[in-house]
Structures are given as C-alpha cells and as structure tokens.
Design a protein around this motif. Structure first.
Motif, PDB file in Angstrom:
ATOM      1  N   LEU A  97       0.824  -1.211   0.000  1.00 30.76           N
ATOM      2  CA  LEU A  97       0.000   0.000   0.000  1.00 30.76           C
ATOM      3  C   LEU A  97       0.858   1.261   0.000  1.00 30.76           C
ATOM      4  CD1 LEU A  97      -2.831  -0.957   2.514  1.00 30.76           C
ATOM      5  CD2 LEU A  97      -3.035  -0.679   0.048  1.00 30.76           C
ATOM      6  N   ALA A  98       2.004   1.231   0.672  1.00 31.46           N
ATOM      7  CA  ALA A  98       2.895   2.397   0.716  1.00 31.46           C
ATOM      8  C   ALA A  98       3.474   2.706  -0.659  1.00 31.46           C
ATOM      9  CB  ALA A  98       4.011   2.168   1.720  1.00 31.46           C
ATOM     10  N   LYS A  99       3.644   1.668  -1.474  1.00 30.51           N
ATOM     11  CA  LYS A  99       4.189   1.890  -2.816  1.00 30.51           C
ATOM     12  C   LYS A  99       3.222   2.638  -3.720  1.00 30.51           C
ATOM     13  CE  LYS A  99       7.464  -1.786  -2.633  1.00 30.51           C
ATOM     14  NZ  LYS A  99       8.040  -2.977  -3.134  1.00 30.51           N
ATOM     15  N   ILE A 100       1.940   2.584  -3.408  1.00 30.75           N
ATOM     16  CA  ILE A 100       0.963   3.361  -4.198  1.00 30.75           C
ATOM     17  C   ILE A 100       0.510   4.611  -3.455  1.00 30.75           C
ATOM     18  CG2 ILE A 100       0.169   1.374  -5.517  1.00 30.75           C
ATOM     19  CD1 ILE A 100      -2.309   1.294  -3.731  1.00 30.75           C
ATOM     20  N   GLY A 101       1.165   4.910  -2.326  1.00 31.15           N
ATOM     21  CA  GLY A 101       0.912   6.156  -1.616  1.00 31.15           C
ATOM     22  C   GLY A 101      -0.164   6.095  -0.549  1.00 31.15           C
ATOM     23  N   VAL A 102      -0.541   4.911  -0.107  1.00 31.97           N
ATOM     24  CA  VAL A 102      -1.575   4.768   0.924  1.00 31.97           C
ATOM     25  C   VAL A 102      -0.917   4.305   2.220  1.00 31.97           C
ATOM     26  CG1 VAL A 102      -3.677   3.533   1.567  1.00 31.97           C
ATOM     27  CG2 VAL A 102      -3.292   4.170  -0.816  1.00 31.97           C
TER      28      VAL A 102
END
Length: 128
Positions: A97-102
């Motif tokens: 999720l962090a890789k897509i900005g969440v």
C-alpha cells in the motif's frame, strides 16, 4: 422436588446472570460477527480457487499451492505468516500500500481492524 429446584434457581440466578452477561454475550457477539463474515467469504474463496483449478488458465500449480497450503502449514506457522503480512511497520500488505501512496493501518493492533483481519485469516484457513 419442584420447590427445591425453584429455590436452587433463585440462589444461583445471580451467578447465572453474571456468567451470561459478562461471558456469554461478548463471546457470542464476536463469534456471531466472525461467523457471519468468514463462512460466506470462505465459501467464495474456496469456490473461486476450485474454478481456477478446473479452468485451463496459466499458473495452475500456483493455484494448487494456494488451495492446499492451509492444510499443509501448521497453525503456528500460519499465525506467524499472517502477522508478517499484517504487521503495521514491516508487513507485506502495508508495504504494498505504501508503494501506491496509501498509509495502511495496524490491522492486528487497532480494534477496528482486528476483527476484519481475523475474518480474512479464518477465510483463508477454511477455504480447503
């Protein structure tokens, strides 16, 4: 005999009411919530995996592995695996999720996310 039973119920009623109120209600409420979500979700996951196994799609060996993994992996290893997936700082799910900005929540440490995490874990385990 009837009078003795009645007096027995009168004297044990505080303990029975306390047991039902403080133990029975919370346990049945949480269990009912988890059962109402995990059983249908487990059926859908099992049906989806069974359909994927019978279709002529690529990656059938991966699907077979995912389908049979809950029966092969011991419960302790499965718990460690899900803790690694749901870890709030280093977990696989929050990392993806962090890789897509969440920013993902702590699924096993926050009360609002603990029940859905348990439902997903039990649905994966009951898919076989």
């Amino acid at each position: 005999m009837r009078r003795n039973v009645l007096w027995g119920l009168v004297f044990t009623s505080p303990a029975i009411i306390g047991l039902l109120w403080f133990t029975g209600y919370p346990v049945l409420g949480n269990t009912l919530c988890i059962v109402l979500w995990s059983v249908p979700l487990g059926i859908v996951v099992a049906l989806g995996l069974a359909l994927l196994l019978n279709l002529g799609v690529g990656g059938r060996s991966v699907h077979r592995t995912v389908f049979h993994l809950p029966t092969i992996v011991p419960a302790v290893a499965s718990g460690v695996l899900w803790m690694y997936i749901f870890d709030p700082q280093y977990g696989l799910l929050n990392d993806a999720l962090a890789k897509i900005g969440v920013t993902g929540p702590g699924r096993l440490s926050e009360p609002a996310w603990a029940k859905p995490a348990l439902i997903v874990m039990s649905a994966w385990g009951s898919a076989t």
